[in-house]
Design an enzyme around this catalytic site. Structure first.
Site, PDB file in Angstrom:
ATOM      1  N   CYS A 166      -6.853   5.737  -2.704  1.00  0.00           N
ATOM      2  CA  CYS A 166      -7.131   4.374  -2.241  1.00  0.00           C
ATOM      3  C   CYS A 166      -8.594   4.212  -1.839  1.00  0.00           C
ATOM      4  CB  CYS A 166      -6.224   4.040  -1.056  1.00  0.00           C
ATOM      5  SG  CYS A 166      -6.546   2.416  -0.361  1.00  0.00           S
ATOM      6  N   CYS A 186      -6.975  -1.865  -4.282  1.00  0.00           N
ATOM      7  CA  CYS A 186      -7.158  -1.867  -2.841  1.00  0.00           C
ATOM      8  C   CYS A 186      -8.540  -1.378  -2.397  1.00  0.00           C
ATOM      9  CB  CYS A 186      -6.077  -0.952  -2.268  1.00  0.00           C
ATOM     10  SG  CYS A 186      -5.937  -1.020  -0.519  1.00  0.00           S
ATOM     11  N   CYS A 236      -2.355 -11.572  -1.626  1.00  0.00           N
ATOM     12  CA  CYS A 236      -2.397 -10.198  -1.131  1.00  0.00           C
ATOM     13  C   CYS A 236      -3.462 -10.164  -0.041  1.00  0.00           C
ATOM     14  CB  CYS A 236      -2.747  -9.284  -2.304  1.00  0.00           C
ATOM     15  SG  CYS A 236      -2.959  -7.583  -1.848  1.00  0.00           S
ATOM     16  N   CYS A 286      -5.301   7.876   2.319  1.00  0.00           N
ATOM     17  CA  CYS A 286      -4.633   8.128   1.031  1.00  0.00           C
ATOM     18  C   CYS A 286      -5.680   8.460  -0.033  1.00  0.00           C
ATOM     19  CB  CYS A 286      -3.775   6.926   0.626  1.00  0.00           C
ATOM     20  SG  CYS A 286      -2.508   6.541   1.858  1.00  0.00           S
ATOM     21  N   GLU A 340     -10.999  -7.977   2.052  1.00  0.00           N
ATOM     22  CA  GLU A 340     -10.624  -8.500   0.742  1.00  0.00           C
ATOM     23  C   GLU A 340      -9.279  -9.202   0.786  1.00  0.00           C
ATOM     24  OE1 GLU A 340     -10.590  -5.395  -2.143  1.00  0.00           O
ATOM     25  OE2 GLU A 340     -12.579  -4.691  -1.549  1.00  0.00           O
ATOM     26  N   CYS A 388      -9.165   1.610   6.967  1.00  0.00           N
ATOM     27  CA  CYS A 388      -7.812   2.144   7.154  1.00  0.00           C
ATOM     28  C   CYS A 388      -7.929   3.607   7.579  1.00  0.00           C
ATOM     29  CB  CYS A 388      -7.029   2.056   5.846  1.00  0.00           C
ATOM     30  SG  CYS A 388      -5.280   2.521   6.006  1.00  0.00           S
TER      31      CYS A 388
HETATM   32  N1  SAH Z   1      -1.339   0.479   3.608  1.00  0.00           N
HETATM   33  C1  SAH Z   1      -0.343  -0.333   2.963  1.00  0.00           C
HETATM   34  C2  SAH Z   1      -0.915  -1.577   2.281  1.00  0.00           C
HETATM   35  C3  SAH Z   1      -2.170  -1.391   1.491  1.00  0.00           C
HETATM   36  S1  SAH Z   1      -2.037  -0.453  -0.001  1.00  0.00           S
HETATM   37  C4  SAH Z   1       0.436   0.502   1.947  1.00  0.00           C
HETATM   38  O1  SAH Z   1       0.140   1.681   1.791  1.00  0.00           O
HETATM   39  O2  SAH Z   1       1.383  -0.002   1.335  1.00  0.00           O
HETATM   40  C5  SAH Z   1      -1.005  -1.473  -1.016  1.00  0.00           C
HETATM   41  C6  SAH Z   1      -0.487  -0.780  -2.249  1.00  0.00           C
HETATM   42  O3  SAH Z   1      -1.565  -0.465  -3.131  1.00  0.00           O
HETATM   43  C7  SAH Z   1       0.235   0.527  -1.961  1.00  0.00           C
HETATM   44  O4  SAH Z   1       1.441   0.567  -2.690  1.00  0.00           O
HETATM   45  C8  SAH Z   1      -0.720   1.570  -2.486  1.00  0.00           C
HETATM   46  O5  SAH Z   1      -0.028   2.706  -2.888  1.00  0.00           O
HETATM   47  C9  SAH Z   1      -1.380   0.826  -3.643  1.00  0.00           C
HETATM   48  N2  SAH Z   1      -2.671   1.358  -4.047  1.00  0.00           N
HETATM   49  C10 SAH Z   1      -3.702   1.721  -3.269  1.00  0.00           C
HETATM   50  N3  SAH Z   1      -4.716   2.172  -4.017  1.00  0.00           N
HETATM   51  C11 SAH Z   1      -4.329   2.068  -5.310  1.00  0.00           C
HETATM   52  C12 SAH Z   1      -4.949   2.383  -6.560  1.00  0.00           C
HETATM   53  N4  SAH Z   1      -6.172   2.905  -6.620  1.00  0.00           N
HETATM   54  N5  SAH Z   1      -4.234   2.141  -7.684  1.00  0.00           N
HETATM   55  C13 SAH Z   1      -2.994   1.621  -7.642  1.00  0.00           C
HETATM   56  N6  SAH Z   1      -2.367   1.315  -6.497  1.00  0.00           N
HETATM   57  C14 SAH Z   1      -3.025   1.540  -5.335  1.00  0.00           C
END
Ligand code: SAH
Length: 349
Positions: A118, A340, A104, A115, A91, A111
């Site tokens: 995510c 994400c 972005c 998390c 994406e 990944c």
């Molecule tokens: N792995 C890297 C880049 C991808 S995530 C990182 O962790 O920064 C990019 C951003 O999106 C991060 O700040 C993450 O906390 C946020 N993010 C991921 N899933 C999300 C969600 N469901 N709602 C809001 N922010 C989210």
């Protein structure tokens, strides 16, 4: 499979053209077609001799995948799903800002960071992206803006953030090479001020970043103000202590002369509590970071809910009381699953 021409650094492209017995200016011409005009066929490079075009075509691929999906949100956010040569999907998103566009982009298919909040994490890591697969996202988004312009936005000067799928510091070689191509005047010629890595902060990756010569912006996704809170939502990056992660990010900020950003996803009852806000405020009071507070973009299949508005404001107020700059960021494109990894996940079923 042929190597992607977009994976070559400007110097490597010069060498490849020289290997074909061609003068140096031919490499400049090729780069002009690739990054200036952004053509997607060797035959379109009309000022190159035919035999050079054929030799290059025999060695390097420059086709770019058309997006298999393109969605436009009510707020103007554009979300793309690209299918790569092996069928893997990634994406990329265009976020319209007042006077520029933010791209972005993804660094991995899937990944490994797991998390909890995510969508990308759900399928685990499939593979790293190659340098060229990172670059083609930027080129394709530039083309989209050229074909369908945004008011006050120049297609060729986006901000680029590694906030799409994947953990960029887990694929640092390709990420660093792609940033080299983005910043090189013979490549995309972007200012380093326009490029930012966003990381969940795995310790080994942060140490490699610090030791590298990269000097782009850094956003650290923290997820918890103490080790156990962080680990509960970010189990893999949470193996490195909060203190060490902040120390490393701070040292990187000193080396690059840029204040870092802490990204904080606000999840109701977990990361939005006054206790976490106080702890985060104490942690950052004397450190050179600003904080972006991001209400959770909820996943279809998840019990986690975004923080409410009042709790979000209260969280921000506590940080400010500690002297920490804190901003509330709306997450764009909620109606098109722009959080994400959500679009790909919906499609994979
Ligand atoms: N792995 C890297 C880049 C991808 S995530 C990182 O962790 O920064 C990019 C951003 O999106 C991060 O700040 C993450 O906390 C946020 N993010 C991921 N899933 C999300 C969600 N469901 N709602 C809001 N922010 C989210």
């Amino acid at each position: 499979m042929k190597k992607m021409v977009y994976s070559l650094t400007p110097d490597e492209l010069t060498a490849a053209v020289a290997d074909l017995g061609q003068p140096r200016y031919r490499a400049d011409q090729v780069r002009q077609w690739l990054y200036g005009k952004r053509v997607t066929a060797w035959d379109a490079m009309t000022n190159l001799p035919r035999d050079l075009r054929e030799s290059l075509a025999g060695r390097f691929a420059l086709e770019r995948p058309a997006p298999v999906e393109r969605q436009v949100s009510r707020d103007g956010t554009r979300k793309f799903l690209f299918a790569l040569a092996d069928g893997a999907t990634i994406e990329s998103v265009i976020i319209p800002m007042a006077d520029h566009a933010t791209f972005c982009i993804s660094s991995q298919v899937g990944c490994a960071m797991a998390c909890r909040f995510c969508a990308t994490a759900r399928g685990g890591l499939v593979r790293n992206l190659e340098t060229g697969e990172i670059i083609l996202q930027v080129l394709s988004l530039m083309d989209d803006l050229r074909d369908d312009p945004l008011p006050n936005v120049t297609a060729g000067h986006p901000n680029v953030v590694f906030m799409g799928m994947g953990e960029p510091l887990d694929n640092l070689d390709a990420v660093a090479r792609s940033i080299g191509i983005m910043l090189d005047p013979r490549g995309l010629g972007l200012s380093r001020r326009r490029v930012r890595i966003s990381t969940s902060g795995p310790g080994p990756g942060l140490r490699s970043l610090l030791a590298s010569d990269l000097d782009v912006g850094l956003t650290l996704s923290l997820g918890g103000a103490d080790d156990s809170a962080r680990k509960a939502v970010m189990p893999v990056p949470g193996r490195t202590s909060v203190r060490e992660v902040l120390d490393l990010a701070e040292r990187y900020g000193k080396r690059t002369g840029r204040r870092g950003t802490v990204a904080w996803v606000l999840i109701a009852g977990r990361t939005d509590t006054p206790e976490q806000a106080e702890a985060l405020g104490r942690l950052l009071a004397r450190r050179p970071f600003k904080v972006n507070l991001i209400p959770l973009n909820p996943l279809d299949d998840d019990a986690l809910q975004p923080a409410g508005h009042a709790d979000t404001l209260a969280f921000q107020a506590i940080l400010k009381r500690h002297g920490v700059d804190a901003f509330i960021r709306a997450s764009g494109g909620r109606d098109i699953a722009a959080a994400c990894g959500q679009l790909r996940r919906r499609r994979l079923g």
